[in-house]
Design a protein around this motif. Structure first.
Motif, PDB file in Angstrom:
ATOM      1  N   ASP A  84      21.549 -21.974   0.288  1.00 56.11           N
ATOM      2  CA  ASP A  84      20.624 -22.758   1.104  1.00 56.11           C
ATOM      3  C   ASP A  84      19.285 -22.048   1.287  1.00 56.11           C
ATOM      4  OD1 ASP A  84      22.377 -25.040   1.745  1.00 56.11           O
ATOM      5  OD2 ASP A  84      23.574 -23.514   2.743  1.00 56.11           O
ATOM      6  N   ALA A  85      18.717 -21.631   0.152  1.00 57.62           N
ATOM      7  CA  ALA A  85      17.372 -21.061   0.145  1.00 57.62           C
ATOM      8  C   ALA A  85      16.581 -21.833  -0.921  1.00 57.62           C
ATOM      9  CB  ALA A  85      17.422 -19.565  -0.162  1.00 57.62           C
ATOM     10  N   PRO A  86      16.009 -22.973  -0.560  1.00 57.80           N
ATOM     11  CA  PRO A  86      15.455 -23.891  -1.559  1.00 57.80           C
ATOM     12  C   PRO A  86      14.249 -23.359  -2.320  1.00 57.80           C
ATOM     13  CG  PRO A  86      14.953 -24.632   0.678  1.00 57.80           C
ATOM     14  CD  PRO A  86      15.948 -23.531   0.811  1.00 57.80           C
ATOM     15  N   GLU A  87      13.555 -22.336  -1.791  1.00 60.18           N
ATOM     16  CA  GLU A  87      12.384 -21.787  -2.474  1.00 60.18           C
ATOM     17  C   GLU A  87      12.701 -20.505  -3.238  1.00 60.18           C
ATOM     18  OE1 GLU A  87       9.521 -23.448  -2.634  1.00 60.18           O
ATOM     19  OE2 GLU A  87      10.564 -24.994  -1.476  1.00 60.18           O
ATOM     20  N   LEU A  88      13.895 -20.000  -3.126  1.00 58.85           N
ATOM     21  CA  LEU A  88      14.261 -18.757  -3.796  1.00 58.85           C
ATOM     22  C   LEU A  88      14.370 -18.988  -5.298  1.00 58.85           C
ATOM     23  CD1 LEU A  88      15.172 -15.784  -3.540  1.00 58.85           C
ATOM     24  CD2 LEU A  88      17.512 -16.621  -3.271  1.00 58.85           C
ATOM     25  N   ASP A  89      13.569 -18.252  -6.070  1.00 56.29           N
ATOM     26  CA  ASP A  89      13.618 -18.415  -7.521  1.00 56.29           C
ATOM     27  C   ASP A  89      13.751 -17.093  -8.262  1.00 56.29           C
ATOM     28  OD1 ASP A  89      11.109 -17.334  -7.201  1.00 56.29           O
ATOM     29  OD2 ASP A  89      10.011 -19.058  -7.984  1.00 56.29           O
ATOM     30  N   ASP A  90      13.830 -15.987  -7.540  1.00 58.24           N
ATOM     31  CA  ASP A  90      13.846 -14.674  -8.176  1.00 58.24           C
ATOM     32  C   ASP A  90      14.989 -13.840  -7.608  1.00 58.24           C
ATOM     33  OD1 ASP A  90      13.358 -12.231  -9.294  1.00 58.24           O
ATOM     34  OD2 ASP A  90      11.426 -11.907  -8.327  1.00 58.24           O
ATOM     35  N   LEU A  91      15.973 -13.557  -8.449  1.00 52.93           N
ATOM     36  CA  LEU A  91      17.107 -12.724  -8.046  1.00 52.93           C
ATOM     37  C   LEU A  91      17.017 -11.335  -8.658  1.00 52.93           C
ATOM     38  CD1 LEU A  91      20.039 -15.302  -8.446  1.00 52.93           C
ATOM     39  CD2 LEU A  91      18.508 -14.950  -6.496  1.00 52.93           C
ATOM     40  N   GLY A  92      15.831 -10.958  -9.105  1.00 51.32           N
ATOM     41  CA  GLY A  92      15.643  -9.708  -9.831  1.00 51.32           C
ATOM     42  C   GLY A  92      16.096  -8.467  -9.090  1.00 51.32           C
ATOM     43  N   ALA A  93      16.095  -8.506  -7.772  1.00 44.57           N
ATOM     44  CA  ALA A  93      16.502  -7.326  -6.999  1.00 44.57           C
ATOM     45  C   ALA A  93      17.970  -6.989  -7.189  1.00 44.57           C
ATOM     46  CB  ALA A  93      16.195  -7.537  -5.517  1.00 44.57           C
ATOM     47  N   LEU A  94      18.746  -7.919  -7.747  1.00 46.83           N
ATOM     48  CA  LEU A  94      20.173  -7.663  -7.979  1.00 46.83           C
ATOM     49  C   LEU A  94      20.443  -7.075  -9.359  1.00 46.83           C
ATOM     50  CD1 LEU A  94      21.670 -10.851  -6.328  1.00 46.83           C
ATOM     51  CD2 LEU A  94      21.729  -8.524  -5.436  1.00 46.83           C
ATOM     52  N   ALA A  95      19.406  -6.818 -10.141  1.00 42.41           N
ATOM     53  CA  ALA A  95      19.581  -6.204 -11.455  1.00 42.41           C
ATOM     54  C   ALA A  95      20.259  -4.852 -11.302  1.00 42.41           C
ATOM     55  CB  ALA A  95      18.229  -6.045 -12.144  1.00 42.41           C
ATOM     56  N   GLY A  96      21.184  -4.565 -12.201  1.00 42.38           N
ATOM     57  CA  GLY A  96      21.927  -3.313 -12.147  1.00 42.38           C
ATOM     58  C   GLY A  96      23.275  -3.422 -11.454  1.00 42.38           C
ATOM     59  N   LEU A  97      23.552  -4.561 -10.858  1.00 38.60           N
ATOM     60  CA  LEU A  97      24.836  -4.753 -10.194  1.00 38.60           C
ATOM     61  C   LEU A  97      25.934  -4.841 -11.255  1.00 38.60           C
ATOM     62  CD1 LEU A  97      26.314  -5.263  -7.507  1.00 38.60           C
ATOM     63  CD2 LEU A  97      25.805  -7.689  -7.789  1.00 38.60           C
TER      64      LEU A  97
END
Length: 551
Positions: free
Chosen positions: A329-342
């Motif tokens: 429920d985050a309609p403007e979220l388009d960048d998950l890059g901070a999770l790289a390396g998981l």
């Protein structure tokens, strides 16, 4: 002032506080019984002799009062006049106002001190109190506006709990307490800040600040450096600033900010180095980023939900392993890059109702999800980005993915506890699924473009199989390997389904068989299936009105 001189000597020889109506339960003798005199003094009765104490006459002989006390009347309160210490707990419950004058001699309470539902307007008569060995609880004292009178209190051995204080505007007046077992400040409608907690450096257990309408900041927690349990900020509707948390370096448990619609920044958490549990930010309407967590080196899990202004996870530190990830429920979220390396998630990975997320590339290193993998209402066209995923996934759920055309990219997953493919408008087949041998529950439903179940051909056994509401699915190709359905088999409302030939290897359905509403399927095909398959439960077959041949 009507204390007779002739009685003064006998008062000097009164024994330490003991049983009686307001005295400690389970003891006998000691404190005299108390009754209120006509003129407002207190009748003390001991061995039949009456004496009247005027509290305003000056301090009586001090004594140590043992045991636990429950005070509900003024008479019971004034019977404690002269107690320097109370060895057990003291509960003041429903006391008429206006003050606690008879406790003006009190210096220590060995157990808990609770003042609940009292009509008092001041705590000034507790000015001599220096120590509470257990919990200090102030609850439903609706006319109390501040904590003036507790300035000498330097030690609280248990939890400080301040709840449901209607008129409390400030915690000013509280003494120099540096350590608490836990802190609970909740549902105080007029409270604007936590200023009276200045000097508090350590809370060994949980901190809960919740349910406030006027609280705009956490000023007063400026010296707090560590929390041994959870730090929960919940339903603080006006909270807009976490700056007072700038000294916090460690939260041993979870850090939760929930229902704080005015909070726009996490900058106050810049010193935070470790969160042992999960980071949760929920119903944070104004939060646009996670910047402010620059010092954070480790955390246990991540939940971000109901964050309409959030556009990226920038500011979130890298992590190689987490307990779970829940982004929804985050309609403007388009960048998950901070999770790289998981690389590993020991629980669930849930990405739901993120309509601008079109790329799963940040999960390129993710090799293990031991819980559920749920993708719901994203803009992805395939599963590229999950190519490192291997082993068992407890549940793979692909739901309401309007752009999904292929399941390609799902790595080397060998088994699913559950496979749910539902309401994906453009998905035509499952041909690119990895060759899983086990899927204990399979449901393929309401996919308007689905024409082929290819991709399930390596599955030989499942507990539940449901194929429903796929209007273009003409055959069950892909199910040829299934020999046993341990529980229920459902084939329902697949308008183009014409035959059941791919189920030739099926020999047993452990519970119920339901074949309904497949309007192109001839009933003779259903009858043939029922005749040769061992069904352990009920058979329901109707609405299969196709005219094709069963030869």
């Amino acid at each position: 002032m009507r204390l007779a001189l002739s009685l003064f000597a006998s008062l000097l020889t009164l024994p330490a506080c003991g049983g009686g109506g307001s005295g400690p339960s389970g003891t006998d003798g000691g404190a005299p019984d108390a009754e209120v005199a006509d003129d407002g003094g207190t009748e003390l009765r001991d061995g039949g002799a009456d004496a009247r104490v005027d509290v305003d006459a000056g301090p009586p002989p001090l004594r140590d009062c043992e045991g636990d006390y429950v005070v509900r009347t003024r008479a019971e309160l004034e019977a404690l006049y002269g107690c320097r210490t109370i060895g057990g707990s003291l509960t003041v419950d429903g006391l008429p106002g206006p003050d606690l004058g008879a406790l003006s001699t009190l210096e220590e309470v060995g157990g808990d001190l609770a003042i609940r539902d009292a009509e008092i307007t001041t705590l000034t008569h507790l000015a001599g109190l220096t120590r509470v060995g257990g919990d200090l609880a102030l609850e439903d004292d609706e006319e109390l506006g501040d904590l003036e009178g507790l300035g000498a209190l330097a030690r609280i051995g248990g939890t400080l709990s301040i709840t449901s204080m209607r008129d409390l505007e400030t915690l000013a007046g509280l003494g120099p307490v540096t350590t608490l077992a836990a802190l609970r400040v909740e549902e105080n409608g007029a409270l604007a800040d936590l200023a009276g907690l200045a000097g508090l450096t350590n809370v060994e257990g949980d901190v809960l600040v919740a349910g406030h309408l006027a609280l705009t900041s956490l000023d007063g927690l400026d010296d707090l450096a560590s929390v041994g349990g959870d730090l929960n900020l919940i339903r603080d509707w006006a909270l807009s600033d976490l700056g007072a948390l700038a000294a916090i370096e460690e939260v041993e448990g979870r850090l939760t900010v929930d229902r704080a619609p005015e909070l726009a920044s996490l900058e106050g958490l810049s010193a935070l180095e470790r969160v042992g549990g999960a980071l949760t930010f929920s119903q944070v309407d104004a939060l646009a980023s996670l910047a402010g967590l620059s010092a954070l080196a480790s955390y246990g899990g991540l939940q971000v939900s109901d964050a309409p202004a959030l556009t990226s996870l920038d500011g979130l530190p890298a992590a190689s392993a987490l307990d779970f990830v829940l982004l929804e429920d985050a309609p403007e979220l388009d960048d998950l890059g901070a999770l790289a390396g998981l690389e590993s998630i020991s629980g669930n990975l849930t990405l739901a109702r993120l309509p601008r997320v079109s790329d799963l590339a940040p999960f390129a290193d993710l090799a293990q999800v031991l819980g559920d993998l749920i993708l719901d209402d994203l803009a992805v066209v395939d599963l590229s980005g999950l190519g490192s995923l291997a082993g068992t996934v407890r549940s793979l759920q692909l739901r309401r993915l309007p752009a999904l055309r292929s399941v390609a990219g799902l790595g080397a997953v060998s088994s699913f506890g559950e496979l749910l493919v539902e309401s994906n408008d453009l998905l035509e087949d499952l041909a690119e699924l990895p060759p899983v041998t086990t899927a204990w529950r399979i449901r393929v439903a309401f996919n308007p473009s689905m024409t082929d179940l290819g991709g399930l051909g390596s599955v030989t056994r499942t507990q539940d199989l449901s194929i429903e509401g796929n209007p273009l699915l003409a055959g069950l190709g892909g199910l040829e390997g299934i020999g046993v359905v341990g529980n229920d088999l459902e084939l329902v409302a697949n308008a183009a389904l014409r035959d059941l030939d791919p189920l030739a290897a099926l020999s047993r359905v452990g519970r119920d068989l339901r074949v309904e509403g497949n309007v192109a399927l001839p009933m003779c095909a259903v009858d043939a299936l029922v005749a040769r398959v061992d069904v352990g439960g009920d058979v329901t077959a109707s609405g299969n009105t196709g005219t094709g041949s069963c030869d």
